[in-house]
Design a protein around this motif. Structure first.
Motif, PDB file in Angstrom:
ATOM      1  N   SER A 171       3.894  -4.775   3.801  1.00 49.32           N
ATOM      2  CA  SER A 171       2.926  -4.452   4.760  1.00 49.32           C
ATOM      3  C   SER A 171       1.635  -3.507   4.533  1.00 49.32           C
ATOM      4  O   SER A 171       0.650  -3.907   4.856  1.00 49.32           O
ATOM      5  CB  SER A 171       3.659  -4.178   6.193  1.00 49.32           C
ATOM      6  OG  SER A 171       4.456  -4.960   6.563  1.00 49.32           O
ATOM      7  N   ILE A 172       2.198  -2.506   4.145  1.00 49.63           N
ATOM      8  CA  ILE A 172       1.036  -1.349   3.629  1.00 49.63           C
ATOM      9  C   ILE A 172       0.331  -1.911   2.641  1.00 49.63           C
ATOM     10  O   ILE A 172      -0.996  -1.913   2.790  1.00 49.63           O
ATOM     11  CB  ILE A 172       2.020   0.051   3.291  1.00 49.63           C
ATOM     12  CG1 ILE A 172       2.642   0.568   4.267  1.00 49.63           C
ATOM     13  CG2 ILE A 172       1.192   0.680   2.644  1.00 49.63           C
ATOM     14  CD1 ILE A 172       3.499   1.845   4.074  1.00 49.63           C
ATOM     15  N   VAL A 174      -0.411  -5.154   1.912  1.00 45.57           N
ATOM     16  CA  VAL A 174      -1.311  -6.290   2.444  1.00 45.57           C
ATOM     17  C   VAL A 174      -2.392  -5.478   3.145  1.00 45.57           C
ATOM     18  O   VAL A 174      -3.384  -5.878   3.160  1.00 45.57           O
ATOM     19  CB  VAL A 174      -0.650  -7.253   3.233  1.00 45.57           C
ATOM     20  CG1 VAL A 174      -1.388  -8.126   4.148  1.00 45.57           C
ATOM     21  CG2 VAL A 174       0.433  -7.950   2.455  1.00 45.57           C
ATOM     22  N   THR A 175      -2.174  -4.456   4.005  1.00 48.10           N
ATOM     23  CA  THR A 175      -3.124  -4.037   4.841  1.00 48.10           C
ATOM     24  C   THR A 175      -4.249  -3.206   3.827  1.00 48.10           C
ATOM     25  O   THR A 175      -5.252  -3.406   4.140  1.00 48.10           O
ATOM     26  CB  THR A 175      -2.546  -3.002   5.713  1.00 48.10           C
ATOM     27  OG1 THR A 175      -1.504  -3.511   6.505  1.00 48.10           O
ATOM     28  CG2 THR A 175      -3.615  -2.313   6.699  1.00 48.10           C
ATOM     29  N   VAL A 176      -3.863  -2.510   2.898  1.00 46.27           N
ATOM     30  CA  VAL A 176      -4.876  -1.868   2.189  1.00 46.27           C
ATOM     31  C   VAL A 176      -5.657  -2.906   1.217  1.00 46.27           C
ATOM     32  O   VAL A 176      -6.812  -2.788   1.165  1.00 46.27           O
ATOM     33  CB  VAL A 176      -3.992  -1.013   0.842  1.00 46.27           C
ATOM     34  CG1 VAL A 176      -4.973  -0.243   0.056  1.00 46.27           C
ATOM     35  CG2 VAL A 176      -3.279   0.231   1.852  1.00 46.27           C
ATOM     36  N   ALA A 178      -6.537  -5.910   2.549  1.00 41.99           N
ATOM     37  CA  ALA A 178      -7.362  -6.402   3.164  1.00 41.99           C
ATOM     38  C   ALA A 178      -8.432  -5.533   3.548  1.00 41.99           C
ATOM     39  O   ALA A 178      -9.979  -6.019   3.719  1.00 41.99           O
ATOM     40  CB  ALA A 178      -6.681  -6.821   4.533  1.00 41.99           C
ATOM     41  N   ILE A 179      -8.176  -4.311   3.843  1.00 40.43           N
ATOM     42  CA  ILE A 179      -9.232  -3.324   3.941  1.00 40.43           C
ATOM     43  C   ILE A 179     -10.329  -3.375   2.869  1.00 40.43           C
ATOM     44  O   ILE A 179     -11.670  -3.170   3.000  1.00 40.43           O
ATOM     45  CB  ILE A 179      -8.788  -2.011   4.625  1.00 40.43           C
ATOM     46  CG1 ILE A 179      -7.863  -2.123   5.708  1.00 40.43           C
ATOM     47  CG2 ILE A 179     -10.041  -0.953   4.325  1.00 40.43           C
ATOM     48  CD1 ILE A 179      -7.281  -0.817   6.015  1.00 40.43           C
TER      49      ILE A 179
END
Length: 221
Positions: A171-172, A174-176, A178-179
């Motif tokens: 999750s971390i 994928v979030t990084v 995406a940002i």
């Protein structure tokens, strides 16, 4: 969570258990109960193994309390972190077992023999049946989890933490990603808008240019 991550976790779980099954044999996991009077003897059977160098551990409540090594040249050695005169190793051609002698209240508990083939490789480990020693006149122990090996409980807990940790890391990540992608996209759009915008020509530029150009004509034709 993507299907690829789920597939990777399941494959890793299956491969680890496949490798474990090659090196570890659970053996007989049944629990045998022996009611022994004070001063009696109890035999804890060991698994049948073949090899040039064998090692046997006597476990009490999953803790090693006595160790015995056996070599092909009939050289045997008993070793223990504590001095134990109440443990004997009985060996014959096919069977080996630990024997508890002079049983008293301190011997109350669950015992098991762990055997390991040290040589030749690969290393193979196996277990004998579990023995619950009940000394007459001694208060019984809670055995609600006796049918579930501790190694299985630890394995399940370990895999739960591995799965949870994998999900958090995924999750971390994928979030990084995406940002970072969003920031790059915004910068690209801003540069495109700047390149496509042309500056306007100043007013009166064309008039001045036309007024400054004269064609010389004679006054008289």
């Amino acid at each position: 969570m993507s299907a690829c991550l789920v597939f990777t976790i399941l494959m890793g779980y299956r491969l680890s258990h496949a490798a474990e099954s090659q090196n570890i044999c659970a053996g007989n996991d049944t629990l045998e109960t022996f009611n022994v009077s004070a001063g009696g003897n109890v035999a804890v059977p060991c698994p049948q193994l073949t090899g040039e160098h064998l090692k046997f551990n006597l476990l009490k409540q999953q803790k090693v309390i006595y160790t015995h090594s056996s070599h092909k040249n009939n050289v045997s050695k008993s070793d223990s972190p504590y001095t134990r005169e109440d443990v004997e190793m009985h060996e014959n051609k096919d069977n080996k077992s630990f024997r508890l002698t002079g049983v008293n209240n301190s011997h109350h508990g669950i015992y098991r023999c762990e055997g390991t083939v040290m040589y030749p490789p690969p290393l193979v480990k196996a277990y004998g049946s579990r023995i619950l020693v009940l000394v007459e006149g001694h208060q019984g122990i809670d055995c609600k989890n006796c049918n579930v090996p501790e190694t299985v409980q630890l394995s399940v807990s370990l895999w739960i933490w591995i799965v949870v940790g994998g999900l958090i890391i995924y999750s971390i990540t994928v979030t990084v990603i995406a940002i970072i992608s969003l920031v790059k996209l915004r910068r690209t759009d801003s540069q495109s808008d700047y390149m496509n915008t042309k500056p306007r020509a100043p007013r009166g530029h064309n008039k001045k240019r036309g007024a400054g150009t004269h064609i010389g004509l004679p006054r008289h034709f």
